[in-house]
Design an enzyme around this catalytic site. Structure first.
Site, PDB file in Angstrom:
ATOM      1  N   SER A 114      -2.479   0.596  -4.437  1.00 36.00           N
ATOM      2  CA  SER A 114      -2.961   1.788  -3.731  1.00 36.00           C
ATOM      3  C   SER A 114      -4.279   2.277  -4.300  1.00 36.00           C
ATOM      4  CB  SER A 114      -1.909   2.900  -3.865  1.00 36.00           C
ATOM      5  OG  SER A 114      -2.439   4.138  -3.449  1.00 36.00           O
ATOM      6  N   ALA A 115      -5.102   2.867  -3.434  1.00 33.84           N
ATOM      7  CA  ALA A 115      -6.359   3.485  -3.889  1.00 33.84           C
ATOM      8  C   ALA A 115      -6.113   4.855  -4.512  1.00 33.84           C
ATOM      9  CB  ALA A 115      -7.317   3.624  -2.704  1.00 33.84           C
ATOM     10  N   ASP A 151       0.869  -1.165   0.000  1.00 35.75           N
ATOM     11  CA  ASP A 151       0.000   0.000   0.000  1.00 35.75           C
ATOM     12  C   ASP A 151       0.922   1.236   0.000  1.00 35.75           C
ATOM     13  OD1 ASP A 151      -2.485   1.474   0.514  1.00 35.75           O
ATOM     14  OD2 ASP A 151      -1.638   1.792   2.492  1.00 35.75           O
ATOM     15  N   LEU A 152       0.388   2.381  -0.397  1.00 33.97           N
ATOM     16  CA  LEU A 152       1.239   3.589  -0.458  1.00 33.97           C
ATOM     17  C   LEU A 152       1.087   4.444   0.809  1.00 33.97           C
ATOM     18  CD1 LEU A 152       3.157   5.442  -2.061  1.00 33.97           C
ATOM     19  CD2 LEU A 152       1.138   6.466  -3.113  1.00 33.97           C
ATOM     20  N   ASP A 153      -0.066   5.137   0.916  1.00 32.33           N
ATOM     21  CA  ASP A 153      -0.270   6.059   2.044  1.00 32.33           C
ATOM     22  C   ASP A 153      -0.300   5.276   3.356  1.00 32.33           C
ATOM     23  OD1 ASP A 153      -0.484   8.053   0.198  1.00 32.33           O
ATOM     24  OD2 ASP A 153      -2.660   8.169   0.255  1.00 32.33           O
ATOM     25  N   GLU A 204       0.003  -3.441   4.612  1.00 39.91           N
ATOM     26  CA  GLU A 204      -1.149  -2.536   4.665  1.00 39.91           C
ATOM     27  C   GLU A 204      -1.281  -1.841   6.020  1.00 39.91           C
ATOM     28  OE1 GLU A 204      -3.742  -0.945   3.729  1.00 39.91           O
ATOM     29  OE2 GLU A 204      -3.953  -1.501   1.635  1.00 39.91           O
ATOM     30  N   ASP A 205      -1.747  -0.593   5.999  1.00 39.32           N
ATOM     31  CA  ASP A 205      -1.985   0.128   7.264  1.00 39.32           C
ATOM     32  C   ASP A 205      -3.472   0.317   7.569  1.00 39.32           C
ATOM     33  OD1 ASP A 205      -2.333   2.055   5.135  1.00 39.32           O
ATOM     34  OD2 ASP A 205      -2.380   3.585   6.702  1.00 39.32           O
ATOM     35  N   LYS A 262      -8.928   6.292   5.610  1.00 42.68           N
ATOM     36  CA  LYS A 262      -7.740   5.538   5.182  1.00 42.68           C
ATOM     37  C   LYS A 262      -8.128   4.435   4.215  1.00 42.68           C
ATOM     38  CE  LYS A 262      -4.330   5.669   8.925  1.00 42.68           C
ATOM     39  NZ  LYS A 262      -3.744   4.802   9.972  1.00 42.68           N
ATOM     40  N   LYS A 292     -10.842  -1.245  -1.967  1.00 46.49           N
ATOM     41  CA  LYS A 292     -10.632  -2.110  -0.815  1.00 46.49           C
ATOM     42  C   LYS A 292     -11.849  -1.922   0.108  1.00 46.49           C
ATOM     43  CE  LYS A 292      -5.744  -0.904  -1.170  1.00 46.49           C
ATOM     44  NZ  LYS A 292      -4.629  -0.115  -0.605  1.00 46.49           N
ATOM     45  N   THR A 300       1.303  10.382   3.770  1.00 49.48           N
ATOM     46  CA  THR A 300       0.586  11.470   3.102  1.00 49.48           C
ATOM     47  C   THR A 300      -0.785  11.709   3.740  1.00 49.48           C
ATOM     48  OG1 THR A 300       0.155   9.786   1.455  1.00 49.48           O
ATOM     49  CG2 THR A 300       1.645  11.536   0.806  1.00 49.48           C
TER      50      THR A 300
HETATM   51  P1  B16 Z   1      -6.262  10.195  -3.982  1.00 46.09           P
HETATM   52  P2  B16 Z   1      -3.625   4.071  -0.108  1.00 46.09           P
HETATM   53  C1  B16 Z   1      -5.443   6.029  -0.267  1.00 46.09           C
HETATM   54  O1  B16 Z   1      -4.155   5.550  -0.502  1.00 46.09           O
HETATM   55  C2  B16 Z   1      -5.511   6.840   1.018  1.00 46.09           C
HETATM   56  O2  B16 Z   1      -5.295   6.009   2.149  1.00 46.09           O
HETATM   57  C3  B16 Z   1      -6.874   7.467   1.147  1.00 46.09           C
HETATM   58  O3  B16 Z   1      -6.939   8.247   2.319  1.00 46.09           O
HETATM   59  C4  B16 Z   1      -7.163   8.318  -0.094  1.00 46.09           C
HETATM   60  O4  B16 Z   1      -8.476   8.865  -0.017  1.00 46.09           O
HETATM   61  C5  B16 Z   1      -7.039   7.430  -1.326  1.00 46.09           C
HETATM   62  O5  B16 Z   1      -5.748   6.866  -1.365  1.00 46.09           O
HETATM   63  C6  B16 Z   1      -7.319   8.193  -2.607  1.00 46.09           C
HETATM   64  O6  B16 Z   1      -6.289   9.118  -2.800  1.00 46.09           O
HETATM   65  O7  B16 Z   1      -7.217  11.274  -3.616  1.00 46.09           O
HETATM   66  O8  B16 Z   1      -4.820  10.619  -3.992  1.00 46.09           O
HETATM   67  O9  B16 Z   1      -6.658   9.485  -5.247  1.00 46.09           O
HETATM   68  O10 B16 Z   1      -3.582   4.028   1.381  1.00 46.09           O
HETATM   69  O11 B16 Z   1      -4.585   3.063  -0.730  1.00 46.09           O
HETATM   70  O12 B16 Z   1      -2.265   4.058  -0.743  1.00 46.09           O
HETATM   71 MG    MG Z   2      -2.874   3.100   3.309  1.00 47.69          MG
END
Ligand code: B16
Ligand code: MG
Length: 219
Positions: free
Chosen positions: A114-115, A8-10, A169-170, A45, A145, A16
């Site tokens: 990542s989302a 996962d990224l964030d 994953e967090d 998240k 997810k 971030t």
């Molecule tokens: P964006 P991850 C997710 O990243 C974040 O945890 C989530 O808070 C955010 O809304 C989502 O990405 C969408 O991000 O607005 O940059 O497209 O944790 O899946 O890496």
């Molecule tokens: Mg995350």
């Protein structure tokens, strides 16, 4: 045998979430007239941008057209991008870059699941794009997810099976996605928050390839 790791990224490779918080809070206050707390940010998240906006809009009785919602997401993302424009490689979370390097050196495949639609920009700014063999992000997945799509597509792109792949994953929704896809999962955070993970560490500096083989592939 460990064949691949999906990250996962964030919250796993970079923090971030604090920038998402700043941008969503500004939108909530300036455009919608509702409060947005750190507790609210935790609920977002792993959710997509639209799911996050819908969560905030559930705090008000006002209704907004699709066009207004698109514009709000656009404005929030512009504010978010202003904040992440300052990201540097030093802001990768502890252990992240070192683990990616050691996986590559050992011939273990790596991928991002990542989302975020901003994932390509962020991994470029962190200087880790060349350490990831595949990037599956919010621009290509159709189901958020806890649906396992993002990780299943990552494993398919790497030509590995979920049983030989570990997900990091967090978010609770991300751990659930990994389990639903048949992956082992290391949680990043607190054990009491990520009960479905196989085990939980505070950050990736606690992870070595030896530890992963011992925990998951020693029988
Ligand atoms: P964006 P991850 C997710 O990243 C974040 O945890 C989530 O808070 C955010 O809304 C989502 O990405 C969408 O991000 O607005 O940059 O497209 O944790 O899946 O890496
Ligand atoms: Mg995350």
């Amino acid at each position: 045998m460990l064949q691949a790791c999906l990250f996962d990224l964030d919250g796993v490779l970079v923090d971030t979430a604090r920038h998402h918080f700043t941008a969503w809070q500004r939108l909530a206050q300036e455009r919608i007239g509702v409060t947005f707390t750190h507790h609210d940010n935790e609920q977002l998240k792993g959710l997509s941008r639209l799911e996050s906006l819908n969560y905030i809009l559930s705090k008000t009785d006002q209704s907004f057209s699709d066009e207004a919602m698109q514009e709000m997401m656009h404005v929030k993302n512009d504010w978010y991008l202003e904040l992440v424009a300052q990201l540097t490689p030093e802001e990768a979370l502890p252990g992240a870059t070192a683990l990616l390097h050691s996986l590559k050196a050992s011939g273990i495949k790596t991928g991002l699941g990542s989302a975020s639609k901003n994932a390509p920009l962020i991994i470029e700014k962190l200087g880790i794009a060349h350490l990831l063999d595949v990037v599956i992000d919010g621009n290509v997945v159709s189901k958020s997810k806890p649906d396992p799509e993002v990780f299943i597509r990552g494993a398919e792109a790497l030509n590995v099976s979920p049983s030989a792949t570990i997900v990091f994953e967090d978010a609770v929704s991300g751990v659930d996605a990994a389990r639903a896809g048949g992956f082992s999962c290391v949680g990043i955070g607190l054990p009491e928050d990520l009960k479905q993970a196989d085990f939980v560490v505070p950050d990736l500096s606690f992870i070595t390839i030896e530890l992963l083989n011992q925990k998951f592939f020693s029988h």
